[in-house]
Design a protein around this motif. Structure first.
Motif, mmCIF file in Angstrom:
data_model
loop_
_atom_site.group_PDB
_atom_site.id
_atom_site.type_symbol
_atom_site.label_atom_id
_atom_site.label_comp_id
_atom_site.label_asym_id
_atom_site.label_seq_id
_atom_site.Cartn_x
_atom_site.Cartn_y
_atom_site.Cartn_z
ATOM 1 N N PHE A 26 -4.294 15.864 -5.355
ATOM 2 C CA PHE A 26 -3.808 16.003 -3.990
ATOM 3 C C PHE A 26 -2.437 15.338 -3.846
ATOM 4 N N THR A 27 -1.732 15.713 -2.814
ATOM 5 C CA THR A 27 -0.486 15.052 -2.450
ATOM 6 C C THR A 27 -0.791 13.959 -1.436
ATOM 7 N N ALA A 28 -0.016 12.898 -1.461
ATOM 8 C CA ALA A 28 -0.197 11.843 -0.464
ATOM 9 C C ALA A 28 -0.169 12.453 0.939
ATOM 10 N N ALA A 30 7.178 2.114 -0.200
ATOM 11 C CA ALA A 30 5.735 2.313 -0.357
ATOM 12 C C ALA A 30 4.950 1.508 0.666
ATOM 13 N N GLN A 31 5.446 0.339 1.031
ATOM 14 C CA GLN A 31 4.731 -0.468 2.024
ATOM 15 C C GLN A 31 4.717 0.222 3.388
ATOM 16 N N HIS A 32 5.816 0.861 3.756
ATOM 17 C CA HIS A 32 5.838 1.616 5.013
ATOM 18 C C HIS A 32 4.870 2.796 4.936
ATOM 19 N N ALA A 33 4.829 3.458 3.787
ATOM 20 C CA ALA A 33 3.889 4.572 3.622
ATOM 21 C C ALA A 33 2.447 4.087 3.723
ATOM 22 N N ALA A 34 2.162 2.951 3.106
ATOM 23 C CA ALA A 34 0.792 2.421 3.103
ATOM 24 C C ALA A 34 0.337 2.039 4.502
ATOM 25 N N GLY A 86 2.237 7.541 -7.463
ATOM 26 C CA GLY A 86 3.631 7.298 -7.807
ATOM 27 C C GLY A 86 4.329 6.300 -6.923
ATOM 28 N N LEU A 87 3.730 5.952 -5.796
ATOM 29 C CA LEU A 87 4.357 4.972 -4.908
ATOM 30 C C LEU A 87 4.073 3.543 -5.334
ATOM 31 N N ARG A 88 3.127 3.359 -6.236
ATOM 32 C CA ARG A 88 2.865 2.066 -6.878
ATOM 33 C C ARG A 88 2.633 0.946 -5.878
ATOM 34 N N LEU A 89 1.478 0.967 -5.230
ATOM 35 C CA LEU A 89 1.169 -0.095 -4.274
ATOM 36 C C LEU A 89 -0.300 -0.471 -4.357
ATOM 37 N N GLY A 90 -0.541 -1.765 -4.516
ATOM 38 C CA GLY A 90 -1.885 -2.305 -4.537
ATOM 39 C C GLY A 90 -1.913 -3.625 -3.812
ATOM 40 N N LEU A 102 -2.121 -10.578 -1.099
ATOM 41 C CA LEU A 102 -0.856 -10.367 -1.782
ATOM 42 C C LEU A 102 -0.688 -8.870 -2.053
ATOM 43 N N VAL A 103 0.405 -8.276 -1.588
ATOM 44 C CA VAL A 103 0.706 -6.875 -1.854
ATOM 45 C C VAL A 103 1.458 -6.798 -3.181
ATOM 46 N N THR A 104 1.017 -5.896 -4.046
ATOM 47 C CA THR A 104 1.530 -5.835 -5.418
ATOM 48 C C THR A 104 2.050 -4.437 -5.753
ATOM 49 N N THR A 105 2.741 -4.347 -6.871
ATOM 50 C CA THR A 105 3.253 -3.064 -7.340
ATOM 51 C C THR A 105 2.139 -2.347 -8.094
ATOM 52 N N GLY A 106 1.282 -1.720 -7.336
ATOM 53 C CA GLY A 106 0.100 -1.072 -7.880
ATOM 54 C C GLY A 106 -1.015 -2.074 -8.124
#
Length: 414
Positions: free
Chosen positions: A70-72, A300-304, A269-273, A122-126
């Motif tokens: 799927f697409t985001a 990515a944080q705005h998208a999340a 691909g937005l790499r947010l965890g 803590l917000v991380t890069t994936g």
């Protein structure tokens, strides 16, 4: 001048260096860049290695890489575009934006998890970075880290990179891949330092019910284990509610919970965890994060944030479709005589092929299937010794492709 000062206090790289005359520069024998022992001891990913071969062929149906087809969701994509158009391209706080951390704290209450967004998130890069941070923050050289196997391919290398010693804990097809206290004792986990839990599980799709999780929590308290709980597939649980070890009595203070946006929100691909845990745990992980990553991607944080606020219906729709595919794939595999435990979460099936593989070799089976029929599945050995005799099939691909892949598998078996 070695580097140009920047307004944010960092410096750019220094002037370009040239090798000494006659020195090797191309990585051939004699290169100064021999990897450190802990790096040299780790083999390349069994998933990527296999699919590099698959990518050289036409007409391959890939059932291997664990990525949603799927697409985001549009609200998340729109928020990302809007943030760029408004020029929001600067660093955020090391721990992530306050607004996003508050939204994460609110979201995880659905799993009975309660965390202070100021000190415990803590917000991380994936989610992958969060796992790596946990290992580097809490594993001392020589510490033993127990890994229920089959296990996600990154855990063992991550432990070794941190200087730890991986300890495989074998789960069984016959137990639906659930982790039992018997398996923990048999592996010697009562003498370990850290236990990694990944439920819903990659690669097996296994989940754990409340009683099974209670038993594991009792074991961890009794033997004073720290726990790294990778719950990236929590929102993709099909039967019953997601169970988290961190909600058990006495476990919150000894557990780091990891989650993210890649799987449920199709935002790989937005790499947010993110990671959640007691303040001292998050402080330690943040210390490494601020020196290595500084902050997670701003866009990515705005998208999340938009995903958490406006995309629940999209997640429900994707989960229903995965469930439909899950039931189809499991039914077909069983029709073809391949035993498979019912996956309760994630988007993987882990059928046993030992009885039909050459000498029971799952890698040979996967290789032959790819060569003969153009169906790419991951040999179970990519996930540790506990995966021998199995292959991983991802049903994060369209139903039409799944039907064609099952038809090709049937032809291959016959």
């Amino acid at each position: 001048m070695s580097g140009e000062d920047r307004p944010d206090g960092h410096t750019d790289g220094g002037t370009e260096q040239t090798p000494e005359a006659g020195g090797p520069t191309d990585g051939t024998d004699g290169s100064r860049f021999a990897p450190a022992d802990r790096v040299a001891s780790v083999a390349p990913s069994g998933i990527r290695e296999f699919f590099e071969v698959a990518e050289t062929r036409d007409d391959v149906i890939s059932l291997g890489v664990g990525e949603p087809d799927f697409t985001a969701p549009w609200p998340a994509r729109s928020a990302a575009v809007n943030s760029l158009e408004r020029g929001r391209t600067s660093y955020t706080a090391n721990r992530g934006t306050e607004e996003l951390r508050r939204a994460i704290a609110e979201r995880v209450t659905r799993y009975d998890q309660t965390y202070d967004p100021a000190e415990e998130i803590l917000v991380t890069t994936g989610a992958s970075e969060a796992v790596d941070l946990a290992f580097r923050a809490f594993v001392n050289p020589g510490d033993t880290v127990a890994l229920p196997t089959p296990t996600y391919v990154s855990y063992e290398p991550g432990v070794r990179f941190a200087g730890g010693e991986p300890l495989p804990v074998h789960t069984r097809h016959e137990d639906d891949w659930a982790l039992t206290t018997e398996a923990l004792y048999d592996a010697g986990v009562d003498e370990a330092d850290v236990l990694v839990l990944c439920y819903p599980n990659n690669p097996t799709g296994a989940t754990m019910d409340a009683s099974e999780m209670d038993a594991v929590a009792d074991f961890c308290r009794e033997h004073d284990l720290l726990v790294v709980a990778d719950e990236i597939y929590a929102a993709l649980t099909y039967d019953g509610d997601h169970e988290s070890v961190a909600t058990r009595p006495g476990m919150r203070e000894r557990t780091v919970v990891i989650n993210g946006f890649s799987k449920a929100y199709a935002m790989t691909g937005l790499r947010l965890g993110y990671a959640m845990g007691p303040p001292d745990a998050v402080d330690a992980m943040t210390k490494i994060h601020q020196y290595t990553m500084l902050s997670a991607p701003t866009t990515a944080q705005h998208a999340a944030l938009a995903a958490l606020d406006r995309c629940d219906d999209d997640v429900d729709r994707m989960r229903r479709e995965y469930d439909r595919r899950r039931r189809y794939v499991v039914s077909r595999l069983r029709e073809l005589g391949l035993p498979v435990a019912e996956p309760g979460g994630a988007f993987y099936a882990f059928p046993r092929v030992a009885d039909v593989a050459p000498d029971g070799d799952a890698r040979a089976f996967a290789t032959d299937l790819l060569e003969a029929e153009g169906v790419a599945a991951v040999p179970g050995t990519a996930f540790g010794t506990g995966g021998e005799g199995h292959i991983r099939i991802s049903y994060a691909t369209g139903l039409d492709d799944l039907k064609e892949a099952m038809a090709r598998l049937e032809r291959f078996l016959s």
